[in-house]
Design a protein around this motif. Sequence first.
Motif, mmCIF file in Angstrom:
data_model
loop_
_atom_site.group_PDB
_atom_site.id
_atom_site.type_symbol
_atom_site.label_atom_id
_atom_site.label_comp_id
_atom_site.label_asym_id
_atom_site.label_seq_id
_atom_site.Cartn_x
_atom_site.Cartn_y
_atom_site.Cartn_z
ATOM 1 N N PHE A 150 0.878 -1.248 0.030
ATOM 2 C CA PHE A 150 -0.030 -0.147 -0.008
ATOM 3 C C PHE A 150 0.989 1.224 0.199
ATOM 4 O O PHE A 150 1.686 1.533 0.774
ATOM 5 C CB PHE A 150 -0.768 0.114 1.091
ATOM 6 N N GLU A 151 0.733 2.071 -1.068
ATOM 7 C CA GLU A 151 1.656 3.225 -1.239
ATOM 8 C C GLU A 151 0.948 4.563 -1.613
ATOM 9 O O GLU A 151 -0.071 4.488 -2.091
ATOM 10 C CB GLU A 151 2.534 2.928 -2.368
ATOM 11 N N VAL A 152 1.448 5.523 -0.761
ATOM 12 C CA VAL A 152 0.637 6.938 -0.663
ATOM 13 C C VAL A 152 1.395 7.690 -1.779
ATOM 14 O O VAL A 152 2.646 7.926 -1.715
ATOM 15 C CB VAL A 152 0.686 7.616 0.367
ATOM 16 N N LEU A 153 0.910 8.241 -3.055
ATOM 17 C CA LEU A 153 1.354 8.887 -4.210
ATOM 18 C C LEU A 153 0.810 10.197 -4.270
ATOM 19 O O LEU A 153 -0.614 10.075 -4.174
ATOM 20 C CB LEU A 153 1.258 7.921 -5.144
ATOM 21 N N PRO A 154 1.452 11.295 -4.397
ATOM 22 C CA PRO A 154 0.721 12.695 -5.107
ATOM 23 C C PRO A 154 0.263 12.417 -6.214
ATOM 24 O O PRO A 154 0.691 12.173 -7.284
ATOM 25 C CB PRO A 154 2.075 13.497 -4.587
ATOM 26 N N VAL A 155 -0.902 13.147 -6.532
ATOM 27 C CA VAL A 155 -1.758 13.123 -7.816
ATOM 28 C C VAL A 155 -2.369 14.462 -7.683
ATOM 29 O O VAL A 155 -3.548 14.563 -6.989
ATOM 30 C CB VAL A 155 -2.854 11.978 -7.821
ATOM 31 N N SER A 156 -1.876 15.693 -8.626
ATOM 32 C CA SER A 156 -2.476 16.692 -8.833
ATOM 33 C C SER A 156 -2.919 17.469 -7.527
ATOM 34 O O SER A 156 -4.111 17.901 -7.080
ATOM 35 C CB SER A 156 -3.916 16.398 -9.341
ATOM 36 N N ASN A 157 -1.829 17.651 -6.744
ATOM 37 C CA ASN A 157 -1.906 18.358 -5.232
ATOM 38 C C ASN A 157 -2.597 17.612 -4.368
ATOM 39 O O ASN A 157 -3.198 18.401 -3.312
ATOM 40 C CB ASN A 157 -2.313 19.807 -5.579
ATOM 41 N N GLU A 158 -3.005 16.326 -4.767
ATOM 42 C CA GLU A 158 -3.794 15.457 -3.529
ATOM 43 C C GLU A 158 -3.009 14.210 -3.461
ATOM 44 O O GLU A 158 -1.982 13.963 -4.097
ATOM 45 C CB GLU A 158 -5.259 15.351 -4.037
ATOM 46 N N TYR A 159 -3.575 13.181 -2.772
ATOM 47 C CA TYR A 159 -2.990 11.932 -2.349
ATOM 48 C C TYR A 159 -3.826 10.783 -2.865
ATOM 49 O O TYR A 159 -5.068 10.918 -2.735
ATOM 50 C CB TYR A 159 -2.368 11.848 -1.085
ATOM 51 N N ALA A 160 -3.320 9.963 -3.337
ATOM 52 C CA ALA A 160 -4.062 8.549 -3.465
ATOM 53 C C ALA A 160 -3.383 7.413 -2.810
ATOM 54 O O ALA A 160 -1.915 7.421 -2.784
ATOM 55 C CB ALA A 160 -4.312 8.352 -5.090
ATOM 56 N N LEU A 161 -4.259 6.371 -2.728
ATOM 57 C CA LEU A 161 -3.579 4.998 -1.991
ATOM 58 C C LEU A 161 -3.719 4.021 -3.096
ATOM 59 O O LEU A 161 -4.595 3.593 -3.614
ATOM 60 C CB LEU A 161 -4.364 4.649 -0.938
ATOM 61 N N ILE A 162 -2.381 3.584 -3.529
ATOM 62 C CA ILE A 162 -2.258 2.599 -4.453
ATOM 63 C C ILE A 162 -1.828 1.147 -3.958
ATOM 64 O O ILE A 162 -0.940 1.096 -3.178
ATOM 65 C CB ILE A 162 -0.984 3.185 -5.484
ATOM 66 N N TYR A 163 -2.574 0.107 -4.432
ATOM 67 C CA TYR A 163 -2.300 -1.112 -4.054
ATOM 68 C C TYR A 163 -1.682 -1.956 -5.089
ATOM 69 O O TYR A 163 -1.985 -1.934 -6.177
ATOM 70 C CB TYR A 163 -3.685 -1.752 -3.606
ATOM 71 N N SER A 164 -0.646 -2.501 -4.783
ATOM 72 C CA SER A 164 0.202 -3.574 -5.643
ATOM 73 C C SER A 164 0.208 -4.789 -5.223
ATOM 74 O O SER A 164 0.260 -5.117 -3.752
ATOM 75 C CB SER A 164 1.463 -3.028 -5.888
ATOM 76 N N GLU A 165 0.334 -5.786 -6.009
ATOM 77 C CA GLU A 165 0.456 -7.311 -5.568
ATOM 78 C C GLU A 165 1.022 -7.993 -6.564
ATOM 79 O O GLU A 165 1.458 -8.039 -7.715
ATOM 80 C CB GLU A 165 -1.095 -7.647 -5.755
ATOM 81 N N LEU A 166 1.938 -9.111 -5.846
ATOM 82 C CA LEU A 166 2.680 -10.008 -6.403
ATOM 83 C C LEU A 166 2.597 -11.371 -5.856
ATOM 84 O O LEU A 166 2.674 -11.637 -4.606
ATOM 85 C CB LEU A 166 3.984 -9.713 -6.572
#
Length: 238
Positions: A109-125
């Motif tokens: 679970f990673e917090v990334l900046p998107v257009s002056n806001e933030y999004a929570l991105i989920y990745s899986e392997l």
Amino acid sequence: MAVTRQSHLGFSLIELMIATTLLSLIMFSGYYAYSLFSDSWSKRSQQYWRGVNTSIGIEAFIRTVESINAHVLINEDGEESALFEGTRNKVIFVSNSPIFSDSLALVSFEVLPVSNEYALIYSELPLDKVGLYNWPTKDFHWTNRVTLIKKSKQLEFSYFSYSNFKEALESINVYENNLLIPAPEMQWLSEINTKKHRVLPAKINLRLTDTEQKETYITVDLPNDSASKVVWNMRQEF
């Protein structure tokens, strides 16, 4: 001699202009009211669906974290450790119930900046696609990624844990031997890693601040047997 009166049919030009003006005012008022209602409804609709999507993302986060697996491997110092890496902006662990896979998977679970806001991105392997016997490892690539939470003013992780592995061992010794001494106390930390802590935290918290500055705290309890699993693996070497 009879006098005949002629009745005037229709409206004069002045009357037509007045009527047209009044009708225009009524139509303008109706259009203006409809525009206000439409804009309000559009905003409420967007807020509603944003809330629904955020709730779905939070539910996915909770389910994945609750099913965490205390996967024991060898850290960079050659010591047994439960795989858990966490900072304010990112957390990595092995889950028994990932979003896409039917079996164990390494998730992030990673917090990334998107257009002056933030999004929570989920990745899986999926775990069967990467041999997790040592950490850190650089030879893997995430096979699935999805955005769980969008347009947040702030997203931040914190962890309720012992400060280091020594304190975790001391706690096990106190409880297993019923010693009449105080066990080390856990505290909220901003970082957990396999080298220093070597066990899972007791809790993980996600603080979410939405676009209206409303704060939400999502705290999930983790299994408390990871220290025992690490110790068991250590004993197998002797």
